[in-house]
Design a protein around this motif. Structure first.
Motif, mmCIF file in Angstrom:
data_model
loop_
_atom_site.group_PDB
_atom_site.id
_atom_site.type_symbol
_atom_site.label_atom_id
_atom_site.label_comp_id
_atom_site.label_asym_id
_atom_site.label_seq_id
_atom_site.Cartn_x
_atom_site.Cartn_y
_atom_site.Cartn_z
ATOM 1 N N MET A 152 136.420 76.618 -2.135
ATOM 2 C CA MET A 152 136.753 75.401 -2.862
ATOM 3 C C MET A 152 137.797 75.712 -3.936
ATOM 4 N N ALA A 153 137.568 76.760 -4.704
ATOM 5 C CA ALA A 153 138.514 77.142 -5.754
ATOM 6 C C ALA A 153 139.877 77.468 -5.155
ATOM 7 N N LYS A 154 139.885 78.170 -4.047
ATOM 8 C CA LYS A 154 141.151 78.511 -3.372
ATOM 9 C C LYS A 154 141.878 77.240 -2.948
ATOM 10 N N ALA A 155 141.160 76.272 -2.407
ATOM 11 C CA ALA A 155 141.779 75.011 -1.982
ATOM 12 C C ALA A 155 142.386 74.265 -3.174
ATOM 13 N N PHE A 156 141.679 74.254 -4.313
ATOM 14 C CA PHE A 156 142.226 73.605 -5.510
ATOM 15 C C PHE A 156 143.521 74.282 -5.938
ATOM 16 N N CYS A 157 143.536 75.600 -5.901
ATOM 17 C CA CYS A 157 144.720 76.352 -6.326
ATOM 18 C C CYS A 157 145.881 76.175 -5.348
ATOM 19 N N GLU A 158 145.581 76.095 -4.058
ATOM 20 C CA GLU A 158 146.646 75.864 -3.079
ATOM 21 C C GLU A 158 147.223 74.461 -3.209
ATOM 22 N N ALA A 159 146.382 73.494 -3.568
ATOM 23 C CA ALA A 159 146.847 72.114 -3.726
ATOM 24 C C ALA A 159 147.636 71.913 -5.013
ATOM 25 N N ASP A 160 147.338 72.713 -6.032
ATOM 26 C CA ASP A 160 148.007 72.578 -7.331
ATOM 27 C C ASP A 160 148.333 73.973 -7.854
ATOM 28 N N PRO A 161 149.595 74.383 -7.792
ATOM 29 C CA PRO A 161 149.964 75.733 -8.232
ATOM 30 C C PRO A 161 149.621 76.042 -9.685
ATOM 31 N N ALA A 162 149.395 75.020 -10.507
ATOM 32 C CA ALA A 162 149.041 75.249 -11.910
ATOM 33 C C ALA A 162 147.524 75.331 -12.125
ATOM 34 N N ALA A 163 146.754 75.156 -11.069
ATOM 35 C CA ALA A 163 145.290 75.139 -11.207
ATOM 36 C C ALA A 163 144.760 76.519 -11.604
ATOM 37 N N VAL A 164 143.775 76.504 -12.486
ATOM 38 C CA VAL A 164 143.031 77.701 -12.878
ATOM 39 C C VAL A 164 141.567 77.315 -12.738
ATOM 40 N N VAL A 165 140.843 78.011 -11.860
ATOM 41 C CA VAL A 165 139.508 77.580 -11.469
ATOM 42 C C VAL A 165 138.505 78.722 -11.583
ATOM 43 N N PRO A 166 137.732 78.765 -12.658
ATOM 44 C CA PRO A 166 136.656 79.763 -12.683
ATOM 45 C C PRO A 166 135.519 79.339 -11.754
ATOM 46 N N VAL A 167 134.975 80.314 -11.040
ATOM 47 C CA VAL A 167 133.781 80.119 -10.219
ATOM 48 C C VAL A 167 132.689 80.948 -10.874
ATOM 49 N N VAL A 168 131.635 80.289 -11.317
ATOM 50 C CA VAL A 168 130.574 80.967 -12.066
ATOM 51 C C VAL A 168 129.276 80.824 -11.278
ATOM 52 N N CYS A 169 128.722 81.949 -10.853
ATOM 53 C CA CYS A 169 127.511 81.959 -10.024
ATOM 54 C C CYS A 169 126.317 82.496 -10.803
ATOM 55 N N ALA A 170 125.186 81.850 -10.662
ATOM 56 C CA ALA A 170 123.924 82.385 -11.175
ATOM 57 C C ALA A 170 123.091 82.756 -9.964
ATOM 58 N N SER A 171 122.666 84.000 -9.934
ATOM 59 C CA SER A 171 121.947 84.496 -8.773
ATOM 60 C C SER A 171 120.957 85.549 -9.223
ATOM 61 N N ARG A 172 120.204 86.059 -8.294
ATOM 62 C CA ARG A 172 119.322 87.178 -8.606
ATOM 63 C C ARG A 172 120.163 88.420 -8.776
ATOM 64 N N GLY A 173 119.758 89.280 -9.690
ATOM 65 C CA GLY A 173 120.517 90.497 -9.934
ATOM 66 C C GLY A 173 119.855 91.713 -9.325
ATOM 67 N N TRP A 174 120.615 92.733 -9.071
ATOM 68 C CA TRP A 174 120.077 93.971 -8.542
ATOM 69 C C TRP A 174 121.035 95.112 -8.830
ATOM 70 N N SER A 175 120.543 96.302 -8.710
ATOM 71 C CA SER A 175 121.374 97.508 -8.779
ATOM 72 C C SER A 175 121.176 98.276 -7.492
ATOM 73 N N TRP A 176 122.265 98.679 -6.885
ATOM 74 C CA TRP A 176 122.195 99.353 -5.587
ATOM 75 C C TRP A 176 121.964 100.844 -5.753
ATOM 76 N N SER A 177 121.307 101.420 -4.776
ATOM 77 C CA SER A 177 121.201 102.874 -4.734
ATOM 78 C C SER A 177 122.061 103.333 -3.561
ATOM 79 N N GLY A 178 123.133 103.983 -3.870
ATOM 80 C CA GLY A 178 124.016 104.457 -2.807
ATOM 81 C C GLY A 178 125.058 103.430 -2.429
ATOM 82 N N PRO A 179 125.868 103.735 -1.420
ATOM 83 C CA PRO A 179 126.952 102.848 -1.021
ATOM 84 C C PRO A 179 126.417 101.569 -0.382
ATOM 85 N N PHE A 180 127.245 100.525 -0.438
ATOM 86 C CA PHE A 180 126.834 99.266 0.212
ATOM 87 C C PHE A 180 127.945 98.668 1.020
#
Length: 194
Positions: free
Chosen positions: A166-194
């Motif tokens: 969605m943010a990408k589409a807004f920016c492609e439609a309007d070159p002056a657009a600045v669109v933060p995407v802010v997600c709230a999710s569960r957090g975790w720390s990985w052990s090893g590569p992912f």
């Protein structure tokens, strides 16, 4: 027209539990039969997650400035708060995390100011409130009242992908657009590569 990612920032709750603590609490619930206990152990052990960040402090085992909402450390039992209580808890704690993450992303974006933001997209799979986290971000960051606000909810952790599209589409439609995407999710720390 190219679309640029200016910054990736995060805000996590102060409380973090070792994966084994949460696994053992869930495994010990009396509703689980032996198969449920084995599945819980297998799932947690195979997740490659070392610790889980949470705004829920109930699992710390002592008084945390109020009655426990999700877990009673005295009995070892998970509690069953109603939807209203869970959502009220979410509203308070998620708002703080949304705002902190958005502020950090803006601060980490050289050359951009609050006045440059044209849209705000927030994402959460947990709770809901109105006006929502998108409105909270606009107010807390002092964004213009006309900033277009959108919230993507109840799609699980996958919701970040449609929000980024969605943010990408807004920016492609309007070159002056600045669109933060802010997600709230569960957090975790990985052990090893992912």
């Amino acid at each position: 027209m190219p679309v640029y990612l200016h910054a990736v920032e995060m805000a996590v709750p102060e409380t973090a539990y070792p994966q084994a603590v949460i696994r053992d609490i869930l495994r010990a619930q009396p509703e689980l039969d032996r198969l449920g206990q084995r599945l819980t152990t297998s799932i947690f052990n195979a997740s490659a997650i070392d610790r889980r960040h949470s705004v829920v402090r109930d699992f710390l085992g002592g008084p945390q400035g109020g009655p426990a909402l999700f877990y009673d450390p005295a009995t070892g039992r998970m509690l069953k708060p109603g939807t209203g209580a869970r959502n009220d808890f979410y509203t308070v704690h998620a708002t703080e995390l949304f705002v902190r993450a958005a502020r950090r992303a803006l601060e980490a974006s050289p050359g951009l100011t609050a006045a440059d933001i044209s849209h705000v997209v927030t994402v959460s799979c947990t709770g809901f409130f109105a006006p929502g986290p998108d409105y909270a971000v606009v107010r807390a960051l002092g964004l213009a009242p006309g900033v277009a606000r959108f919230h993507v909810g109840f799609m699980g952790c996958y919701a970040a992908f449609p929000a980024l599209k969605m943010a990408k589409a807004f920016c492609e439609a309007d070159p002056a657009a600045v669109v933060p995407v802010v997600c709230a999710s569960r957090g975790w720390s990985w052990s090893g590569p992912f």
